[in-house]
Design a protein around this motif. Structure first.
Motif, PDB file in Angstrom:
ATOM      1  N   ALA A   1       7.960 -24.599 -16.960  1.00 13.92           N
ATOM      2  CA  ALA A   1       9.071 -23.846 -17.550  1.00 13.92           C
ATOM      3  C   ALA A   1       8.606 -22.889 -18.637  1.00 13.92           C
ATOM      4  O   ALA A   1       9.231 -22.754 -19.680  1.00 13.92           O
ATOM      5  CB  ALA A   1      10.142 -24.793 -18.100  1.00 13.92           C
ATOM      6  N   GLN A   2       7.498 -22.222 -18.369  1.00 13.70           N
ATOM      7  CA  GLN A   2       7.098 -21.142 -19.265  1.00 13.70           C
ATOM      8  C   GLN A   2       8.120 -20.028 -19.092  1.00 13.70           C
ATOM      9  O   GLN A   2       8.211 -19.406 -18.033  1.00 13.70           O
ATOM     10  CB  GLN A   2       5.700 -20.644 -18.908  1.00 13.70           C
ATOM     11  CG  GLN A   2       5.233 -19.454 -19.732  1.00 13.70           C
ATOM     12  CD  GLN A   2       3.855 -18.969 -19.299  1.00 13.70           C
ATOM     13  OE1 GLN A   2       2.894 -19.739 -19.271  1.00 13.70           O
ATOM     14  NE2 GLN A   2       3.764 -17.698 -18.943  1.00 13.70           N
ATOM     15  N   ASN A   3       8.906 -19.768 -20.112  1.00 10.21           N
ATOM     16  CA  ASN A   3      10.043 -18.863 -19.979  1.00 10.21           C
ATOM     17  C   ASN A   3       9.619 -17.394 -20.106  1.00 10.21           C
ATOM     18  O   ASN A   3      10.005 -16.689 -21.039  1.00 10.21           O
ATOM     19  CB  ASN A   3      11.122 -19.200 -21.001  1.00 10.21           C
ATOM     20  CG  ASN A   3      11.700 -20.584 -20.787  1.00 10.21           C
ATOM     21  OD1 ASN A   3      11.856 -21.355 -21.718  1.00 10.21           O
ATOM     22  ND2 ASN A   3      12.020 -20.913 -19.537  1.00 10.21           N
ATOM     23  N   SER A   4       8.818 -16.955 -19.130  1.00  5.52           N
ATOM     24  CA  SER A   4       8.395 -15.553 -19.062  1.00  5.52           C
ATOM     25  C   SER A   4       9.171 -14.930 -17.914  1.00  5.52           C
ATOM     26  O   SER A   4       8.746 -14.985 -16.760  1.00  5.52           O
ATOM     27  CB  SER A   4       6.887 -15.454 -18.820  1.00  5.52           C
ATOM     28  OG  SER A   4       6.165 -16.082 -19.863  1.00  5.52           O
ATOM     29  N   TYR A   5      10.322 -14.349 -18.246  1.00  6.69           N
ATOM     30  CA  TYR A   5      11.228 -13.882 -17.202  1.00  6.69           C
ATOM     31  C   TYR A   5      10.554 -12.849 -16.297  1.00  6.69           C
ATOM     32  O   TYR A   5       9.952 -11.884 -16.765  1.00  6.69           O
ATOM     33  CB  TYR A   5      12.494 -13.281 -17.808  1.00  6.69           C
ATOM     34  CG  TYR A   5      13.473 -12.829 -16.755  1.00  6.69           C
ATOM     35  CD1 TYR A   5      14.287 -13.744 -16.100  1.00  6.69           C
ATOM     36  CD2 TYR A   5      13.548 -11.494 -16.380  1.00  6.69           C
ATOM     37  CE1 TYR A   5      15.165 -13.352 -15.120  1.00  6.69           C
ATOM     38  CE2 TYR A   5      14.427 -11.089 -15.397  1.00  6.69           C
ATOM     39  CZ  TYR A   5      15.231 -12.017 -14.760  1.00  6.69           C
ATOM     40  OH  TYR A   5      16.096 -11.620 -13.777  1.00  6.69           O
TER      41      TYR A   5
ATOM     42  N   TRP B   1       5.588 -14.504 -12.196  1.00 10.11           N
ATOM     43  CA  TRP B   1       5.280 -15.603 -11.278  1.00 10.11           C
ATOM     44  C   TRP B   1       3.828 -16.032 -11.469  1.00 10.11           C
ATOM     45  O   TRP B   1       2.906 -15.262 -11.211  1.00 10.11           O
ATOM     46  CB  TRP B   1       5.492 -15.161  -9.828  1.00 10.11           C
ATOM     47  CG  TRP B   1       6.869 -15.408  -9.313  1.00 10.11           C
ATOM     48  CD1 TRP B   1       7.269 -16.425  -8.492  1.00 10.11           C
ATOM     49  CD2 TRP B   1       8.051 -14.645  -9.571  1.00 10.11           C
ATOM     50  NE1 TRP B   1       8.621 -16.336  -8.227  1.00 10.11           N
ATOM     51  CE2 TRP B   1       9.132 -15.256  -8.883  1.00 10.11           C
ATOM     52  CE3 TRP B   1       8.310 -13.512 -10.333  1.00 10.11           C
ATOM     53  CZ2 TRP B   1      10.427 -14.753  -8.926  1.00 10.11           C
ATOM     54  CZ3 TRP B   1       9.601 -13.011 -10.376  1.00 10.11           C
ATOM     55  CH2 TRP B   1      10.640 -13.631  -9.692  1.00 10.11           C
ATOM     56  N   ASN B   2       3.644 -17.232 -11.979  1.00 10.44           N
ATOM     57  CA  ASN B   2       2.324 -17.845 -12.021  1.00 10.44           C
ATOM     58  C   ASN B   2       2.508 -19.358 -11.951  1.00 10.44           C
ATOM     59  O   ASN B   2       3.630 -19.857 -11.851  1.00 10.44           O
ATOM     60  CB  ASN B   2       1.531 -17.406 -13.271  1.00 10.44           C
ATOM     61  CG  ASN B   2       2.213 -17.797 -14.568  1.00 10.44           C
ATOM     62  OD1 ASN B   2       2.724 -18.906 -14.714  1.00 10.44           O
ATOM     63  ND2 ASN B   2       2.213 -16.872 -15.545  1.00 10.44           N
ATOM     64  N   GLN B   3       1.442 -20.110 -12.020  1.00 11.07           N
ATOM     65  CA  GLN B   3       1.532 -21.556 -11.833  1.00 11.07           C
ATOM     66  C   GLN B   3       2.309 -22.244 -12.954  1.00 11.07           C
ATOM     67  O   GLN B   3       2.814 -23.363 -12.776  1.00 11.07           O
ATOM     68  CB  GLN B   3       0.128 -22.164 -11.735  1.00 11.07           C
ATOM     69  CG  GLN B   3      -0.724 -21.977 -12.968  1.00 11.07           C
ATOM     70  CD  GLN B   3      -2.144 -22.465 -12.769  1.00 11.07           C
ATOM     71  OE1 GLN B   3      -2.546 -22.792 -11.651  1.00 11.07           O
ATOM     72  NE2 GLN B   3      -2.915 -22.537 -13.850  1.00 11.07           N
ATOM     73  N   ASN B   4       2.467 -21.570 -14.089  1.00  8.07           N
ATOM     74  CA  ASN B   4       3.188 -22.178 -15.209  1.00  8.07           C
ATOM     75  C   ASN B   4       4.675 -21.816 -15.227  1.00  8.07           C
ATOM     76  O   ASN B   4       5.446 -22.411 -15.989  1.00  8.07           O
ATOM     77  CB  ASN B   4       2.558 -21.740 -16.536  1.00  8.07           C
ATOM     78  CG  ASN B   4       1.099 -22.135 -16.644  1.00  8.07           C
ATOM     79  OD1 ASN B   4       0.728 -23.257 -16.317  1.00  8.07           O
ATOM     80  ND2 ASN B   4       0.270 -21.207 -17.085  1.00  8.07           N
ATOM     81  N   THR B   5       5.078 -20.855 -14.421  1.00  4.64           N
ATOM     82  CA  THR B   5       6.471 -20.396 -14.435  1.00  4.64           C
ATOM     83  C   THR B   5       7.227 -20.815 -13.186  1.00  4.64           C
ATOM     84  O   THR B   5       8.403 -20.455 -13.028  1.00  4.64           O
ATOM     85  CB  THR B   5       6.539 -18.863 -14.533  1.00  4.64           C
ATOM     86  OG1 THR B   5       5.951 -18.289 -13.353  1.00  4.64           O
ATOM     87  CG2 THR B   5       5.820 -18.353 -15.771  1.00  4.64           C
ATOM     88  N   THR B   6       6.598 -21.550 -12.289  1.00  2.00           N
ATOM     89  CA  THR B   6       7.206 -21.873 -10.997  1.00  2.00           C
ATOM     90  C   THR B   6       7.328 -23.383 -10.798  1.00  2.00           C
ATOM     91  O   THR B   6       6.613 -24.176 -11.416  1.00  2.00           O
ATOM     92  CB  THR B   6       6.369 -21.276  -9.854  1.00  2.00           C
ATOM     93  OG1 THR B   6       4.995 -21.664 -10.021  1.00  2.00           O
ATOM     94  CG2 THR B   6       6.462 -19.767  -9.832  1.00  2.00           C
TER      95      THR B   6
END
Length: 706
Positions: free
Chosen positions: A134-138, A141-146
């Motif tokens: 849930a890395q909130n980088s709107y 798309w990377n392994q930390n945001t998906t």
């Protein structure tokens, strides 16, 4: 301070402290609304996740956005509710002591992120679930945001990572044979009606250890929440809007666990009268089969918000009237959000789990319509009479997806297709009778062939990149499929057809008459998965519940070798490109008169700065039958959903009806090129989302993604 004052002071302190304590603790309230002595409640543990609907200022709120990991609200977890109906339950954190055994998370706990959908194995020993950092980088798309998929034993042991990467993988469900079906962005492609990055996600399967990931759906738009029904089939939601409005085609579909023979269950062509886009559920989400029944329960959610709303039951045994005949609302206190309400309010319910036709578990927030982004969904038991009992709620975080912790009967294991070891062979599509149609074909029509059209997945992110066809100028959100004519196959005198079709391509069919014009067309797509050998169609838009009739004799097309698709001879038909298919004919046959002195001016002219279209293309618009302008009140987003035979495409266009009289002295080949362009459904300018400059030069381009 006097004695009375001291007394009131102490009482006030006690009240304040008690209030603080209660506001920071989980709580339960049990009403007498539901009779828990019923056999449906013969269990005492419930598995659930804590998953908070996102509410970030400035962030899009759309049915697809809740499945993006960068929108997830940090917190929550995977839990078991013990003594669920006692009035005094306790909660166990399944992952409290779990250490991941493999992958990128090896040696770590799943902390600091967010949890989403899950499923319990049939023996009630394992849970498969989705989690994101849930890395909130709107929009990143990377392994930390998906979202990624994990599994764990119910006691918290053997936490295992199954998927990883810059893809959202979510909605995992156990299949009867031990594999897992889930939703993933891995196939590629983007949504067609967005002005931002919105990847398409579809049905995939994998082994229980995360190996052998296979795409089993080649549909070009999004799909959601698969589950296994009582017959071992997959019930899921599909956003289906080929040449239709975007807002009103998110209905229940069914397929087998390998993705074979995907079919709509109900309301795929909604028609509720003059305003065919209102008063019906916009989406049928979170579908599950009801035990000992043919019915399904689901959530009627909005299009422009997250997947919460009213709860419905779908009865596929009822004749589908393209309205509400198959659908019953079981939550009378909630209207269908966005359609009945006019706004996205009434998002009170979600994630129904059926215990019988009368009783269900779900999540519910009585204040969902009034508390803005501060939603707090609790776990409830409800019945079909409007009664409900709160089982558990956390004042600080919402609950999601309650499911009984008990073994379930394993449905039928449907034999799968053999996975191709090399290039997948073509399968065979067989149509029994093209004249079998819900709406009658024009009198005297003789169908001579089927055209096979492929719709291409979008490979650019913005709806206006490029502007494909006429309706693109109506809204920056408008978007149609690019498409290509693979070719045609013959139809026998009895209306039957049989032909080879390559797997892995989303296609639609058109019934073509003796004059070479399309009479009937699909506003959907179908496909073969690699390894699939056969696909049968009864007719063309035949009544949905009509049983196949045993023919007096074998259809003619099935008595012979299947046809091979004959490629269309027109230059610029695959993909359909106006600069290559039509403009050369205009230059050769038309502009000697239509050069500015006669209307329309059909000279190529100056390429438009915004659309990049030729002047000739823009000037032909009034002479084309457009699918989004044929009915009062229609626009690009509210297209009448069902084809009326003979009332679309070339047959309905002023242009074709002028040309067929001999105007322009076109050859049969040239007239056919105009028919192909008009019958394509949208009379597009571009045939591919990329290679724009090459298309403007009239060059042949290949689709960027098949």
């Amino acid at each position: 301070m006097g004695k009375v004052s001291k007394f009131f002071y102490r009482v006030t302190v006690i009240i304040i402290v008690t209030g603080i304590f209660l506001s920071t603790q989980t709580f339960t309230t049990l009403s007498a609304s539901i009779d828990f002595t019923k056999p449906e409640f013969a269990f005492d543990k419930i598995v659930f996740t804590k998953h908070q609907p996102y509410s970030f200022p400035g962030i899009e709120n759309h049915m697809i956005d809740g499945s993006f990991g960068f929108n997830a609200v940090k917190g929550g977890g995977l839990y078991i509710l013990n003594n669920a109906f006692s009035g005094n339950p306790t909660v166990t954190d399944v992952l409290a002591n779990s250490i991941c055994t493999n992958g990128r998370y090896a040696g770590k706990k799943l902390t600091g992120g967010a949890f989403y959908s899950f499923d319990l194995s049939y023996d009630a020993k394992q849970i498969v679930f989705s989690y994101t950092d849930a890395q909130n980088s709107y929009g990143v798309w990377n392994q930390n945001t998906t979202y990624h998929i994990f599994k764990v034993n119910v006691d918290g042991t053997k936490l295992t990572q199954l998927t990883d990467g810059a893809y959202n993988d979510f909605d995992p469900r156990w299949l009867p044979d031990g594999r897992i079906i889930f939703i993933s962005e891995r196939r590629g492609g983007y949504g067609r009606c967005h002005q931002r990055i919105v990847p398409t996600f579809n049905l995939h399967t994998m082994n229980a250890d995360g190996s052998d990931i296979r795409c089993i759906s080649y549909h070009e738009t999004n799909e959601w929440s698969p589950s296994v029904d009582n017959n071992g089939m997959i019930i899921y939601t599909r956003w289906d809007y080929v040449d239709r409005g975007a807002n009103h085609a998110h209905s229940a579909w069914i397929t087998n666990p390998d993705g074979l023979d995907a079919r709509a269950v109900t309301l795929n062509y909604p028609n509720s009268g003059p305003s065919w886009w209102t008063n019906l559920p916009l989406t049928q989400m979170q579908l599950r089969a009801i035990p000992n029944s043919n019915k399904y329960v689901g959530t009627a959610a909005p299009h422009h918000a997250q997947n919460y709303g009213a709860l419905i039951v779908i009865d596929p045994d009822v004749e589908d009237d393209d309205n509400l005949s198959t659908i019953t609302k079981i939550t009378p206190d909630a209207k269908y959000p966005e359609s009945e309400t006019g706004t996205t309010t009434d998002q009170k319910y979600a994630t129904p789990y059926p215990l019988s036709e009368d009783y269900f578990l779900c999540v519910y927030d009585p204040n969902a319509n009034t508390n803005g982004g501060n939603k707090r969904y609790g776990i409830y038991a409800i019945d079909t009479k409007g009664n409900k009992s709160l089982l558990y709620s956390d004042p600080n975080f919402s609950c999601y997806g309650p499911m009984p912790l008990r073994p379930r009967k394993v449905p039928n294991i449907i034999p799968g297709t053999a996975k191709p070891t090399g290039q997948a062979q073509d399968g065979v599509v067989s149509v029994m009778n093209v004249y079998n149609s819900l709406l009658p074909l024009p009198s005297g029509t003789k169908i001579k062939e089927l055209r096979i059209w492929q719709v291409y997945p979008k490979t650019t992110t913005m709806a206006t990149d490029p502007m494909i066809s006429y309706e693109s100028t109506e809204s920056i959100w408008a978007g149609r499929n690019t498409r290509g004519l693979l070719g045609s196959v013959p139809v026998e005198s009895d209306g039957s057809a049989s032909f080879y079709l390559p797997p892995g391509r989303a296609v639609f069919f058109q019934a073509v008459d003796q004059d070479g014009t399309a009479v009937q067309t699909m506003k959907s797509d179908t496909f073969l998965v690699p390894g699939q050998t056969k696909l049968y169609c009864q007719g063309c838009h035949e009544p949905g519940r009509q049983a196949a009739v045993n023919p007096e004799s074998v259809p003619l097309a099935l008595r012979r070798e299947p046809s091979k698709i004959a490629p269309d001879p027109s230059q610029g038909a695959r993909p359909v490109s106006f600069p290559r298919l039509i403009q050369p004919i205009l230059d050769k046959k038309c502009i000697s008169c239509h050069n500015g002195s006669q209307v329309p001016d059909l000279r190529k002219g100056t390429t438009d700065a915004q659309t990049k279209w030729f002047s000739s293309y823009k000037n032909l618009k009034p002479y084309v039958a457009l699918i989004d302008a044929m009915y009062p009140g229609a626009d690009w987003n509210k297209v009448y959903p069902r084809t009326e035979p003979g009332k679309f495409g070339a047959r309905a266009s002023r242009l074709y009806n002028k040309l067929k009289t001999g105007h322009g002295t076109l050859t049969q080949s040239e007239l056919h090129s105009f028919i192909v362009w008009l019958d394509s459904g949208i009379a597009p300018f571009f045939g591919d989302y990329k290679n724009v400059d090459a298309q403007l030069r009239g060059e042949q381009v290949e689709p960027s993604l098949n």
